[in-house]
Design a protein around this motif. Structure first.
Motif: not given
Length: 259
Positions: A51-52, A55, A117-118, A120-121, A124
């Motif tokens: 995900l990183t 993004v 998840w926040a 990793t975003v 990114g």
């Protein structure tokens, strides 16, 4: 009242590891649970890394990137100079880390998942600048080198019979020194110091990968069958995610070719 030693042959008390040569069914059940627990950690960690990367790629190719960072060409290569928005993006992962440091102990499993998840975003978004600074080939080479090293080191930490828990204090002290040296180098901008930081960074996060893996494996005996198991998966995934990302970044700085 009978204590836990008087439980049936197939029952295993929480917080214990079945003895070798003892309860075979209990040992098999424990090992299956451990594999499932560690697989959940690796799935979260791998999904976070992917995900990183996604993004970062999407952001660097979007019009918003030009609003956040000015690409400056120098004889030594290009670099991304942050605007006000850029500094907000660059520092935003720290806001989530503050939550992990001060609020995670009281947070629910669902809140920890959202925070993971926040993070990793946001990481990114801040990591997107490497696509301006380094060539695509260098990034790919560093990524696959980090992936191979991480896999080998994590496998070592999982399978070794040697207790490497004593590594922890030395690695943490090394990490603190690494952070201090990195802050100093922001102001002195020393090439030789940058090289030393990168080499030490690779060694420290290589050690942390093996150490964290064994620590998470050993931790399972204390959380299995409890409500802490789900939280332990998220905490474990974050630790391994940070080990991998930092290993990758230090390899990139050490081996990467600039644009």
């Amino acid at each position: 009242m009978a204590d836990w030693k008087d439980t049936s042959r197939n029952a295993q008390p929480l917080g214990s590891v079945p003895r070798a040569g003892g309860d075979v069914a209990g040992r098999v059940s424990y090992d299956e649970g451990l594999r499932s627990h560690m697989l959940s950690i690796y799935n979260y960690m791998t999904s976070g890394v992917l995900l990183t990367g996604i993004v970062a790629l999407l952001f660097v190719n979007s019009p918003l990137f030009a609003l956040a960072f000015n690409v400056v060409e120098t004889p030594g290569g290009a670099f991304a100079q942050p605007t006000g928005l850029g500094w907000l993006i660059t520092l935003s992962p720290l806001a989530v880390m503050l939550f992990w440091w001060f609020g995670a102990a009281r947070a629910s499993t669902g809140a920890l998942q959202v925070a993971f998840w926040a993070f990793t975003v946001l990481f990114g978004l801040s990591l997107s600048t490497i696509f301006v600074t380094y060539t695509g080939a260098s990034i790919a080479t560093a990524f696959f080198a980090a992936a191979a090293a991480f896999a080998g080191l994590s496998l070592f930490g999982y399978t070794t019979k040697k207790d490497i828990s004593a590594w922890g204090s030395f690695l943490i002290m090394g990490l603190v020194g690494l952070i201090a040296a990195s802050i100093i180098n922001i102001f002195v901008a020393s090439g030789p110091l940058s090289f030393v930081i990168s080499v030490l960074g690779v060694l420290i996060f290589a050690g942390l990968t093996a150490w964290d893996t064994q620590r998470l494996k050993d931790e399972y005996q204390y959380v299995r069958g409890t409500e802490m198991a789900g939280r332990a998966v998220i905490f474990g995934a974050l630790n391994l995610y940070l080990d991998f990302i930092n290993l990758f970044l230090h390899l990139l700085r050490l081996l990467g070719n600039r644009e």
